[in-house]
Each structure stands twice: as structure tokens, then as C-alpha cells.
Enzyme design. Structure first.
Site, PDB file in Angstrom:
ATOM      1  N   CYS A 170      -3.537  37.545  24.322  1.00 38.63           N
ATOM      2  CA  CYS A 170      -2.870  38.192  25.568  1.00 38.63           C
ATOM      3  C   CYS A 170      -3.515  39.435  25.641  1.00 38.63           C
ATOM      4  CB  CYS A 170      -1.103  38.263  25.130  1.00 38.63           C
ATOM      5  SG  CYS A 170      -0.504  36.819  24.935  1.00 38.63           S
ATOM      6  N   HIS A 173       1.514  41.805  28.633  1.00 41.27           N
ATOM      7  CA  HIS A 173       3.037  42.300  28.213  1.00 41.27           C
ATOM      8  C   HIS A 173       2.679  43.742  27.497  1.00 41.27           C
ATOM      9  CE1 HIS A 173       1.767  41.494  24.045  1.00 41.27           C
ATOM     10  NE2 HIS A 173       1.257  40.296  24.576  1.00 41.27           N
TER      11      HIS A 173
END
Length: 161
Positions: free
Chosen positions: A125, A109
Site C-alpha cells: 500500500c 491510507h
């Protein structure tokens, strides 16, 4: 007559090479957590390399073979019931690409702290600059393959020698 047939075959081969069908793009992603890089491949050929941030030592990025399972433009972030709407305060930035990790919720992301790129900073992440995340998002599809490893040494083949 044999000369004309030979010329026709040569012309066919030349035209076929120039106007031959191009392969449909098949993008895949390789992330090296050690070097904090994400490589985008199209049909096995390197297209682009991006700098990324990965998980801190206490919240490591999962290692293994995954697929992109969902994509979201301007995602909401839900941190244990604390929901952050899309915008400049959102830690997920402007794009989310969830991966099929067996435990937990992990993804690739954007982010709201560009200075974190190139570091071990996330909760597992893979963070990208927002512009890079938007570019990657536009190219990959749900079900694209994602390989994440921790390679402290990377061997490269010199294809010119």
C-alpha cells in the site's frame, strides 16, 4: 458607431475573463515509488506533493494505471482474520482510499507509524501521514485516476524559460 462596438467587444472579453466559469475540479494522483512521493493534480495542474511510504522489496507497490474504487473514514484493518478497530493501533490510520489493482487489496491510507513515511515499509500500500491522508481524502472522488510508476529519473519542464 464602430468605436462603440469595439469598446463593447473589449468590455465583454474582459468581463468574461474575470467572471468566466471555473472548471469543475478533476483530481488525479501520480505516485512515484522510487522517490516515495504522491502528487495531486487538478485538471492536469500540480496542486500538492506529499511524502509517502511504499511497499518493501518483498511486497512491492503495484505499478500501473488504476482508479480509486472506495473510500472509508476510520477503517477497520483485517489482517488474515486479525481485525484491528479504528484507533491509534490501526495500521491504516484514519483514512482508506482503495485502488483498483487487479490482484490483492491495495490502497492509499494513513498510518500509525509516522517514521515510516519516506521509506519502503508497507506490504504494498501507499502510506501517508494521517493529516495528509485526510486532506487527500477530502479532495478526491471514487473513480479518480491513480498512476503509480517507478521513475528513478524525473524530467521536469521549466515553464518559465
Amino acid at each position: 458607431m464602430k468605436k462603440i462596438a469595439a469598446i463593447m467587444i473589449i468590455l465583454f472579453l474582459c468581463i468574461n475573463n474575470v467572471y468566466g466559469e471555473e472548471k469543475e475540479p478533476v483530481y488525479s494522483i501520480y505516485i512515484n515509488a522510487a522517490s516515495r512521493t504522491l502528487k495531486l493534480f487538478n485538471n492536469g495542474e500540480l496542486v500538492k506533493e506529499y511524502p509517502v511510504a511504499v511497499g518493501k522489496p518483498t511486497t512491492k507497490t503495484p505499478i500501473g494505471s488504476f482508479t480509486i474504487r472506495n473510500k472509508v473514514v476510520n477503517p477497520y484493518w483485517n489482517n488474515k482474520g486479525n481485525i484491528v478497530a479504528p484507533g491509534p493501533r490501526n495500521p491504516l490510520g484514519i483514512r482508506w482510499m482503495g485502488i483498483s489493482a487487479p490482484r490483492g487489496t491495495y490502497g492509499i491510507h494513513g498510518n500509525n507509524v509516522p517514521s515510516s513515511i519516506g521509506t519502503y515499509a508497507s506490504a504494498g500500500c501507499v502510506r501517508m501521514y494521517n493529516n495528509d491522508a485526510a486532506e487527500l481524502y477530502s479532495l478526491i472522488t471514487v473513480s479518480a485516476k491513480v498512476q503509480i510508476s517507478y521513475d528513478s529519473i524525473e524530467l521536469k519542464q521549466d515553464k518559465y524559460s
